[in-house]
Design a protein around this motif. Structure first.
Motif, short mmCIF file in Angstrom:
data_model
loop_
_atom_site.label_atom_id
_atom_site.label_comp_id
_atom_site.label_asym_id
_atom_site.label_seq_id
_atom_site.Cartn_x
_atom_site.Cartn_y
_atom_site.Cartn_z
N TRP A 66 -57.76 30.47 15.61
CA TRP A 66 -58.84 30.58 16.45
C TRP A 66 -58.61 31.21 17.65
O TRP A 66 -57.45 31.22 18.15
CB TRP A 66 -59.23 29.09 16.80
CG TRP A 66 -60.63 28.91 17.18
CD1 TRP A 66 -61.25 28.58 18.38
CD2 TRP A 66 -61.74 28.87 16.28
NE1 TRP A 66 -62.74 28.54 18.32
CE2 TRP A 66 -63.17 28.77 16.97
CE3 TRP A 66 -61.90 29.23 14.66
CZ2 TRP A 66 -64.38 28.74 16.26
CZ3 TRP A 66 -63.26 29.06 14.08
CH2 TRP A 66 -64.38 29.03 14.84
N LYS A 118 -71.24 22.27 7.86
CA LYS A 118 -70.42 22.79 9.15
C LYS A 118 -69.13 21.65 9.18
O LYS A 118 -69.37 20.82 8.92
CB LYS A 118 -71.37 22.22 10.27
CG LYS A 118 -72.05 23.32 10.90
CD LYS A 118 -72.71 22.61 11.94
CE LYS A 118 -73.68 23.80 12.85
NZ LYS A 118 -74.17 23.41 14.02
N LYS A 162 -67.74 26.79 12.00
CA LYS A 162 -66.33 26.62 12.26
C LYS A 162 -65.47 27.15 11.13
O LYS A 162 -64.52 26.50 10.88
CB LYS A 162 -65.84 25.31 12.71
CG LYS A 162 -66.58 24.80 14.23
CD LYS A 162 -65.55 23.98 14.64
CE LYS A 162 -65.67 23.92 16.25
NZ LYS A 162 -66.92 24.06 16.72
N GLU A 219 -66.83 33.46 16.56
CA GLU A 219 -66.52 32.01 17.16
C GLU A 219 -67.45 31.59 18.20
O GLU A 219 -67.88 30.45 18.07
CB GLU A 219 -64.89 31.83 17.57
CG GLU A 219 -63.85 32.22 16.60
CD GLU A 219 -62.66 32.39 17.13
OE1 GLU A 219 -62.28 32.24 18.57
OE2 GLU A 219 -61.63 33.02 16.36
N GLY A 246 -69.24 31.46 12.53
CA GLY A 246 -68.62 30.74 13.34
C GLY A 246 -69.30 29.39 13.84
O GLY A 246 -68.76 28.40 14.27
N LYS A 284 -63.51 30.20 9.85
CA LYS A 284 -62.75 31.43 10.45
C LYS A 284 -62.54 32.31 9.28
O LYS A 284 -62.67 33.50 9.78
CB LYS A 284 -61.41 31.06 11.19
CG LYS A 284 -60.49 32.19 11.82
CD LYS A 284 -61.16 32.80 12.82
CE LYS A 284 -60.37 33.79 13.52
NZ LYS A 284 -60.94 34.20 14.99
N GLN A 318 -63.77 21.04 12.81
CA GLN A 318 -62.77 21.48 13.42
C GLN A 318 -62.46 23.01 12.79
O GLN A 318 -63.00 23.10 11.75
CB GLN A 318 -61.50 20.70 13.18
CG GLN A 318 -61.24 19.45 13.96
CD GLN A 318 -61.40 19.61 15.44
OE1 GLN A 318 -60.88 20.43 15.87
NE2 GLN A 318 -61.86 18.67 16.04
N PRO A 319 -62.15 23.81 13.34
CA PRO A 319 -61.68 25.20 12.77
C PRO A 319 -61.28 25.01 11.45
O PRO A 319 -59.97 24.57 11.29
CB PRO A 319 -60.95 25.93 13.75
CG PRO A 319 -61.37 25.40 15.11
CD PRO A 319 -61.54 24.02 14.79
#
Ligand code: SF4
Length: 631
Positions: free
Chosen positions: A142, A119, A195, A167, A192, A197, A122-123
């Protein structure tokens, strides 16, 4: 390149979003021979990794993007790719076969698949080319819709992206490539949760052919077959998947009023014919597809993707909504925000019935549809009642009750076919690995009214036929082509004149064919060592890859895939008790007093388990696994 086979790029990429490690995932030629590609390859990768019940939103869950050998090879309708994961809807494996251009470009970047682990904090978006793999900041993306995200990433290559619903981890959020969706099972929510995108892929790596000339010849014949077939050459291009709605009405299998009935007086106002007459701007299709079943319609002055059959059914009759304009508008909004139109429609119908029965005061009512655009926006952002709708029917039933009419299997909402008029479809829903899915179930409704017209209200032969169809569809999907190409397996003359003596006899014979089909199911490799002229997939595969391939071998590869997903589900905690349907469908007759208009699921399931070579608890027996090289 580390493969002797054509059609494959020879590499699978693994990225870890937590550690930002990038490496090759080991995948050998014997894996390719056993698991082919697509969803079966993904099931194998997931089962290498998942050892027990797994939180879909945890770092341990993987998102596995795969292509098939045919993807981007010039075979018809082969711009297909798959994504599999542990589903936030069901807690079991979900796979989704998608069009758009992402699969084609992933191969051009030099990869047959992409395994995403971990994971990000941050996006991010992943930029994959044939030269390097980069983790890029996705802060500027985002909150953007699926089309805005793709536009911002530029025209080059292919993309797989999520919208705001992904998201916000709406459980049935989807992944999009162009306007096509990997719709079911909540893939977008898993993306999502990581994170992630978007994934972009581009490159110039060539696809190698075992025999280019013979492959081109095979594809040419295949395209001619599709063009000359009444379904793939005429009905789908002219009316899209929506062509089936009238037939669903005729056979009492059109889910209406939250599956309370199988037909509706206003059905024609939302039919494919109506869409063609009043809304259609043009038809469109996935890259290189001669069928072009996609619709372009106008919404608010914009040309956008039109609704598919399932969307029409679940946002139309199932909500008692006869306004096709509204369905086009909602379909567009749901796509932009990145949600599965089917699970959203099913959840909405359930909420309407909860309101009607006084179990949840949510303000939603059958036939009252003006507030739906706001409900869609609220669901994507998890605001107000949208926060609960975002959880899907199963979780709503756990909170408010109404299990008998929460129309899901294992947590995934049913497709738009009312199975009390098509028992084989009912069985398929109950045992499908990804839950209430029409395709993973074997799409028996195609035999029970949509293509052929065998009797849908008898159990005879249904288990054996469902098994054959499931195996076939698993194989076709894993090959990397669109499932709609398999429609052409029913000879056109049986469809041209459905009232002819020949069509009638075929339907009667099919109803009696169970024992013969079961022999084929067990001895498929031995009984069908040839190329079926109506399913040219195997000749295209053989000339492309150089692998030995036949109709029987494709079926047994599909059977391996179906059992592999089943084994993984058992590892994830599935029991046979969950292979069932809501009691509305099994205990209430669709037509009062007519016993044959309910689904006798216990008897069907028992027959299915036995014919699949599973024990009475639905666990594949050792000898079945040995036969499939899964022991
Ligand atoms: S038949 Fe339709 S969904 Fe399938 S590849 Fe062609 S356009 Fe795409």
């Amino acid at each position: 390149m580390s493969t002797h086979f054509g059609g494959y790029m020879g590499k699978v990429l693994r990225v870890d979003l937590t550690t930002r490690e990038v490496r090759d995932y080991p995948w050998t030629d014997s894996d390719r021979e056993l698991f082919l590609g697509g969803k079966i390859m993904a099931a194998r990768i997931l089962s290498d990794h998942i050892q027990g019940p797994t939180d879909p939103y945890s770092e341990q869950n993987l998102l596995v993007f795969t292509t098939g050998p045919l993807t981007g090879s010039g075979a018809p309708s082969s711009a297909r790719w798959n994504v599999s994961t542990v589903s936030p809807m069901t807690g079991y494996i979900a796979s989704s076969n998608c069009g758009g251009s992402f699969g084609f470009h992933l191969k051009r970047a030099g990869y047959d698949g992409l395994v995403v682990a971990g994971k990000a904090d941050q996006p991010v978006w992943l930029d994959i080319t044939d030269e390097k793999v980069e983790f890029r900041d996705a802060g500027f993306l985002w909150g953007k819709t699926t089309s805005e995200t793709q536009e911002l990433l530029g025209k080059q290559g292919g993309k797989a992206v999520i919208g705001p619903a992904g998201e916000n981890m709406v459980r049935y959020a989807s992944i999009f490539s162009q306007e096509r969706a990997a719709g079911r099972g909540g893939m977008g929510a898993v993306m999502g949760s990581k994170k992630l995108k978007a994934v972009g892929a581009s490159g110039k790596q060539p696809i190698h052919f075992a025999d280019r000339e013979k492959n081109a010849e095979a594809n040419k014949k295949w395209i001619a077959l599709l063009r000359n077939h009444p379904i793939t050459g005429k009905i789908l291009p002219e009316l899209g998947t929506a062509n089936l709605l009238r037939r669903m009405q005729r056979h009492n299998i059109l889910a209406t009023r939250n599956f309370g009935q199988g037909s509706w007086s206003d059905y024609d106002l939302v039919s494919g014919e109506r869409m063609a007459e009043y809304h259609l701007i043009k038809n469109t299709g996935c890259l290189g597809c001669p069928i072009r079943c996609g619709r372009v319609v106008e919404v608010g002055g914009k040309n956008v993707k039109g609704p598919e059959l399932e969307t029409l059914g679940l946002l139309g009759p199932n909500l008692l909504n006869n306004d096709l304009n509204k369905i086009c508008e909602w379909n567009y909004l749901l796509d932009e925000l990145g949600m599965d139109t089917m699970s959203f429609g099913g959840t909405l119908a359930f909420a309407m019935e909860l309101q009607e029965k006084g179990l949840w005061n949510c303000g939603l009512e059958f036939g009252k549809v003006d507030q739906i655009p706001q409900v869609i926006a609220d669901t994507a952002c998890r605001r107000g009642i949208g926060a609960l709708l975002a959880e899907g029917s199963k979780r709503l039933a756990e909170k408010f009750g109404g299990h008998a009419f929460a129309m899901h299997v294992k947590g995934l909402e049913l497709a738009a076919y009312e199975p009390r008029g098509a028992m084989g479809q009912g069985l398929g829903y109950a045992v499908a690995n990804r839950g209430g899915c029409h395709l993973n179930s074997g799409y028996m409704v195609f035999m029970e009214g949509l293509g052929l017209a065998m009797n849908g209200t008898t159990r005879r032969s249904k288990a054996a036929l469902a098994i054959m169809m499931q195996n076939l569809m698993e194989g076709v999907s894993a090959a990397g082509t669109c499932l709609f190409t398999a429609y052409a397996m029913i000879p056109g003359f049986l469809l041209d004149d459905r009232k002819s003596l020949l069509s009638h006899s075929t339907n009667v014979i099919l109803g009696l064919s169970g024992p013969a089909v079961q022999v084929l199911n067990v001895f498929q490799g031995w009984m069908a060592p040839f190329h079926n002229p109506l399913l040219p997939h195997t000749r295209a595969l053989e000339t492309l890859t150089g692998m030995k391939m036949s109709f029987g071998r494709l079926l047994s590869t599909g059977e391996r895939g179906f059992n592999l997903e089943r084994l993984l589900n058992i590892r994830l905690g599935l029991t046979g008790q969950e292979d069932t349907l809501p009691t509305r469908l099994t205990e209430e007759c669709q037509q009062p007093g007519k016993e044959y208009t309910r689904v006798p699921i216990r008897e069907l399931k028992k027959d299915f388990y036995q014919k699949r070579g599973w024990d009475m608890n639905g666990i594949p027996k050792k000898r079945t696994l040995k036969r499939l090289s899964l022991a």
